[in-house]
Design a protein around this motif. Structure first.
Motif, PDB file in Angstrom:
ATOM      1  N   TYR A 158      12.653  63.391  53.911  1.00 39.88           N
ATOM      2  CA  TYR A 158      13.864  63.386  53.801  1.00 39.88           C
ATOM      3  C   TYR A 158      14.615  64.756  54.366  1.00 39.88           C
ATOM      4  O   TYR A 158      15.393  64.640  55.354  1.00 39.88           O
ATOM      5  CB  TYR A 158      14.663  63.188  52.173  1.00 39.88           C
ATOM      6  N   TRP A 159      14.041  65.722  53.922  1.00 39.65           N
ATOM      7  CA  TRP A 159      14.611  67.123  54.118  1.00 39.65           C
ATOM      8  C   TRP A 159      14.237  67.624  55.436  1.00 39.65           C
ATOM      9  O   TRP A 159      14.809  68.051  56.254  1.00 39.65           O
ATOM     10  CB  TRP A 159      14.255  68.142  53.110  1.00 39.65           C
ATOM     11  N   ARG A 160      12.811  67.498  55.692  1.00 42.23           N
ATOM     12  CA  ARG A 160      12.283  68.071  57.190  1.00 42.23           C
ATOM     13  C   ARG A 160      12.283  66.909  58.080  1.00 42.23           C
ATOM     14  O   ARG A 160      12.735  67.358  59.269  1.00 42.23           O
ATOM     15  CB  ARG A 160      10.810  68.535  56.691  1.00 42.23           C
ATOM     16  N   TRP A 161      11.826  65.716  57.965  1.00 42.03           N
ATOM     17  CA  TRP A 161      11.739  64.912  59.117  1.00 42.03           C
ATOM     18  C   TRP A 161      13.153  64.440  59.495  1.00 42.03           C
ATOM     19  O   TRP A 161      13.274  64.377  60.761  1.00 42.03           O
ATOM     20  CB  TRP A 161      10.926  63.598  58.658  1.00 42.03           C
ATOM     21  N   PHE A 162      13.929  64.223  58.674  1.00 38.57           N
ATOM     22  CA  PHE A 162      15.294  63.701  58.765  1.00 38.57           C
ATOM     23  C   PHE A 162      16.286  64.722  59.072  1.00 38.57           C
ATOM     24  O   PHE A 162      17.098  64.792  60.088  1.00 38.57           O
ATOM     25  CB  PHE A 162      15.682  62.662  58.082  1.00 38.57           C
ATOM     26  N   ALA A 163      16.563  65.379  57.764  1.00 41.54           N
ATOM     27  CA  ALA A 163      17.851  66.132  57.717  1.00 41.54           C
ATOM     28  C   ALA A 163      17.730  67.264  58.863  1.00 41.54           C
ATOM     29  O   ALA A 163      18.370  67.383  59.755  1.00 41.54           O
ATOM     30  CB  ALA A 163      17.895  66.849  56.505  1.00 41.54           C
ATOM     31  N   PHE A 164      16.453  68.181  58.686  1.00 43.20           N
ATOM     32  CA  PHE A 164      16.136  69.234  59.525  1.00 43.20           C
ATOM     33  C   PHE A 164      16.222  68.945  61.006  1.00 43.20           C
ATOM     34  O   PHE A 164      16.736  69.576  62.032  1.00 43.20           O
ATOM     35  CB  PHE A 164      15.032  70.042  59.114  1.00 43.20           C
TER      36      PHE A 164
END
Length: 250
Positions: A158-164
């Motif tokens: 969620y945070w690395r692959w998509f958000a970041f």
């Protein structure tokens, strides 16, 4: 039959606006969700609490995959397991996990000036387990395994692959990393504030520590183009945190 793509200025602006709203939702929703089930939801019966948590988390983690597939219309797939980043991620995770576990255990067994804080935290911890119907060691073990090995991976996706990754398409690496990391930290602030108080230096010290950890995971992801190293690191640190929970069980 070919499908025409509307590249008119109005369509481009509309897509940009859509993507920015989706990104804003991605960054803000976890904090709102945590505030909802962990703060506002306190006092609900266990079955309702678990239902709210399950529905809320499903909406959170399903969104990136659905958005990429149906809004962006991009192909995505789960990559085969690889070892990129596992060594550095594992070493970082073991080191931090041990510091958390051994340090926390020391303060719980020899609280000293933190005696009142340790006692309040223990009481709050027991109340939270009761509110979710997780008082037994068997059920807590299930939670321990879920958070350490499953939830940590979902958060990295969620945070690395998509958000970041979504931020980095529009902004510099540093701006993207800081923005994603601040959003990542804030939903932890909600939880830490419940246990230690929002005016306590402990809440903000731990929050900054989480920020450092998130930044390291973003570096690992950036350098390896893989979430597996960050996932392993995240899992080991979560294991250290939840390991402390066993010492707080009656």
């Amino acid at each position: 039959m070919t499908t025409s793509v509307d590249n008119s200025p109005s369509a481009v602006v509309s897509k940009r606006r859509r993507d920015l709203l989706a990104l804003l939702y991605t960054l803000v929703y976890p904090t709102l969700l945590t505030w909802g089930y962990f703060v506002l939801g306190k006092g609900l019966d266990p079955s309702t609490s678990r239902l709210c948590y399950t529905v809320g988390k499903t909406l959170q983690f399903a969104f990136p995959a659905l958005y990429v597939a149906f809004a962006l219309k991009e192909r995505w797939f789960i990559r085969r397991f690889n070892t990129r980043g596992l060594l550095v991620g594992g070493l970082f995770g073991v080191a931090v996990g041990l510091v958390i576990f051994l340090g926390g255990r020391h303060f719980m067994t020899s609280p000293g000036v933190f005696a009142d804080l340790v006692e309040r935290t223990g009481v709050e911890f027991q109340e939270r387990l009761t509110s979710f119907g997780l008082e037994s060691k068997a059920l807590f073990t299930v939670v321990f395994l879920f958070y350490s090995f499953c939830h940590s991976g979902l958060e990295e996706y969620y945070w690395r692959w998509f958000a970041f990754r979504s931020l980095e398409k529009r902004f510099s690496w540093l701006t993207s990393a800081l923005t994603a990391n601040i959003a990542f930290v804030f939903h932890h602030v909600v939880i830490l504030g419940v246990y230690f108080g929002y005016d306590s230096f402990v809440t903000w010290l731990f929050s900054m520590s989480i920020g450092v950890g998130g930044f390291v995971w973003q570096l690992i992801y950036k350098k390896t183009d893989s979430i597996y190293g960050a996932w392993l690191s995240h899992a080991l640190i979560d294991a250290g945190i939840f390991g402390l929970g066993f010492y707080m069980l009656p």
